[in-house]
Motif scaffolding. Structure first.
Motif, PDB file in Angstrom:
ATOM      1  N   ALA A  31       0.866  -1.177   0.000  1.00  0.00           N
ATOM      2  CA  ALA A  31       0.000   0.000   0.000  1.00  0.00           C
ATOM      3  C   ALA A  31       0.902   1.227   0.000  1.00  0.00           C
ATOM      4  CB  ALA A  31      -0.906   0.003   1.225  1.00  0.00           C
ATOM      5  N   CYS A  46       1.045   5.771  -0.414  1.00  0.00           N
ATOM      6  CA  CYS A  46       0.432   7.083  -0.575  1.00  0.00           C
ATOM      7  C   CYS A  46       1.221   7.821  -1.636  1.00  0.00           C
ATOM      8  CB  CYS A  46       0.467   7.867   0.746  1.00  0.00           C
ATOM      9  SG  CYS A  46      -0.048   9.591   0.528  1.00  0.00           S
ATOM     10  N   CYS A  97      -4.271   9.198   3.779  1.00  0.00           N
ATOM     11  CA  CYS A  97      -3.495   7.960   3.661  1.00  0.00           C
ATOM     12  C   CYS A  97      -2.023   8.138   4.020  1.00  0.00           C
ATOM     13  CB  CYS A  97      -3.637   7.353   2.266  1.00  0.00           C
ATOM     14  SG  CYS A  97      -3.125   8.387   0.896  1.00  0.00           S
ATOM     15  N   LYS A 145      -4.642   5.457   7.745  1.00  0.00           N
ATOM     16  CA  LYS A 145      -5.627   4.946   6.772  1.00  0.00           C
ATOM     17  C   LYS A 145      -5.127   3.724   5.994  1.00  0.00           C
ATOM     18  CE  LYS A 145      -8.857   6.514   3.170  1.00  0.00           C
ATOM     19  NZ  LYS A 145      -8.970   5.242   2.541  1.00  0.00           N
ATOM     20  N   MET A 146      -3.862   3.703   5.598  1.00  0.00           N
ATOM     21  CA  MET A 146      -3.368   2.539   4.847  1.00  0.00           C
ATOM     22  C   MET A 146      -3.501   1.269   5.678  1.00  0.00           C
ATOM     23  SD  MET A 146      -0.085   3.735   2.551  1.00  0.00           S
ATOM     24  CE  MET A 146       0.789   4.725   3.760  1.00  0.00           C
ATOM     25  N   ASP A 156      -7.276   0.347   6.008  1.00  0.00           N
ATOM     26  CA  ASP A 156      -7.785  -0.191   4.738  1.00  0.00           C
ATOM     27  C   ASP A 156      -7.317  -1.626   4.517  1.00  0.00           C
ATOM     28  OD1 ASP A 156      -9.046   2.230   4.257  1.00  0.00           O
ATOM     29  OD2 ASP A 156      -7.626   2.890   2.716  1.00  0.00           O
ATOM     30  N   LEU A 157      -6.037  -1.892   4.796  1.00  0.00           N
ATOM     31  CA  LEU A 157      -5.517  -3.260   4.651  1.00  0.00           C
ATOM     32  C   LEU A 157      -6.211  -4.205   5.628  1.00  0.00           C
ATOM     33  CD1 LEU A 157      -1.741  -2.447   4.180  1.00  0.00           C
ATOM     34  CD2 LEU A 157      -3.235  -3.500   2.469  1.00  0.00           C
ATOM     35  N   LYS A 180      -9.196  -4.007   6.893  1.00  0.00           N
ATOM     36  CA  LYS A 180     -10.566  -4.269   6.433  1.00  0.00           C
ATOM     37  C   LYS A 180     -10.560  -5.232   5.247  1.00  0.00           C
ATOM     38  CE  LYS A 180     -14.780  -1.917   5.003  1.00  0.00           C
ATOM     39  NZ  LYS A 180     -15.408  -0.631   4.678  1.00  0.00           N
ATOM     40  N   ARG A 181      -9.687  -4.974   4.295  1.00  0.00           N
ATOM     41  CA  ARG A 181      -9.634  -5.778   3.068  1.00  0.00           C
ATOM     42  C   ARG A 181      -9.194  -7.221   3.333  1.00  0.00           C
ATOM     43  NH1 ARG A 181      -7.813  -1.900   0.274  1.00  0.00           N
ATOM     44  NH2 ARG A 181      -5.577  -2.241   0.316  1.00  0.00           N
TER      45      ARG A 181
END
Length: 175
Positions: free
Chosen positions: A91, A93, A103, A109-110, A113-114, A116-117
């Motif tokens: 990931a 930015c 991000c 945020k990175m 996001d990871l 969650k994914r």
């Protein structure tokens, strides 16, 4: 849920600001630090998913393209695979340092996001970086933090000279 290791790239995985290389804008500029492949393999074998989270403001500033960054990351993954090590996802930015995006580290945020994914358990995960902004991103995401290298910060939970020593510590703690 899965446990993860979030790694900064420059200064943790590869050389930056050394006599050999200033910035990594092309694949030929990428030089892995000693024992990095071995360290990531230890983490893989201990059941951690390994991610790279990196600020790449050079894209926003026009020093490199996203296509060039993908080539750098491809070379990094190819070099790591020689040690049997693997990265789940990179990931990054791409925004300018002063863009104010969510991000860019020190924001988290990175990592979120990871998580969650990939269904990650942040409470059993670690962020390893070489600068205070990496540690701040990890703290913001609720992961344990490790600083490697020479930067002075009191924010990190742990300090080690390199990723290899950090990986040995993490794997022993997770047994």
């Amino acid at each position: 849920m899965k446990k993860a290791i979030f790694l900064d790239r420059d200064g943790v995985i590869n050389e930056v600001l050394t006599k050999r290389v200033k910035f990594v804008n092309k694949p030929k500029d990428l030089y892995l630090l000693p024992r990095v492949g071995e360290a990531i393999k230890l983490l893989n074998d201990a059941g951690f998913l390994v991610f790279v989270v990196t600020n790449q403001g050079g894209i926003g500033l026009g020093y490199m393209t996203e296509e060039a960054l993908q080539k750098v990351h491809h070379k990094m993954e190819k070099e790591l695979s020689k040690a049997g090590a693997s990265i789940q996802e990179v990931a990054y930015c791409p925004h300018k340092p002063e863009a104010g995006c969510e991000c860019r580290k020190p924001n988290s945020k990175m990592l979120f996001d990871l998580a969650k994914r990939h269904g990650l358990d942040l409470g059993s995960s670690y962020m390893v970086g070489d600068r205070e902004v990496d540690i701040m991103a990890g703290k913001g995401a609720g992961v344990k933090t490790i600083i490697v290298g020479k930067e002075k910060t009191e924010l990190a939970d742990y300090r080690f000279p390199s990723l290899y020593e950090a990986a040995v510590f993490i794997t022993k703690r997770s047994e």
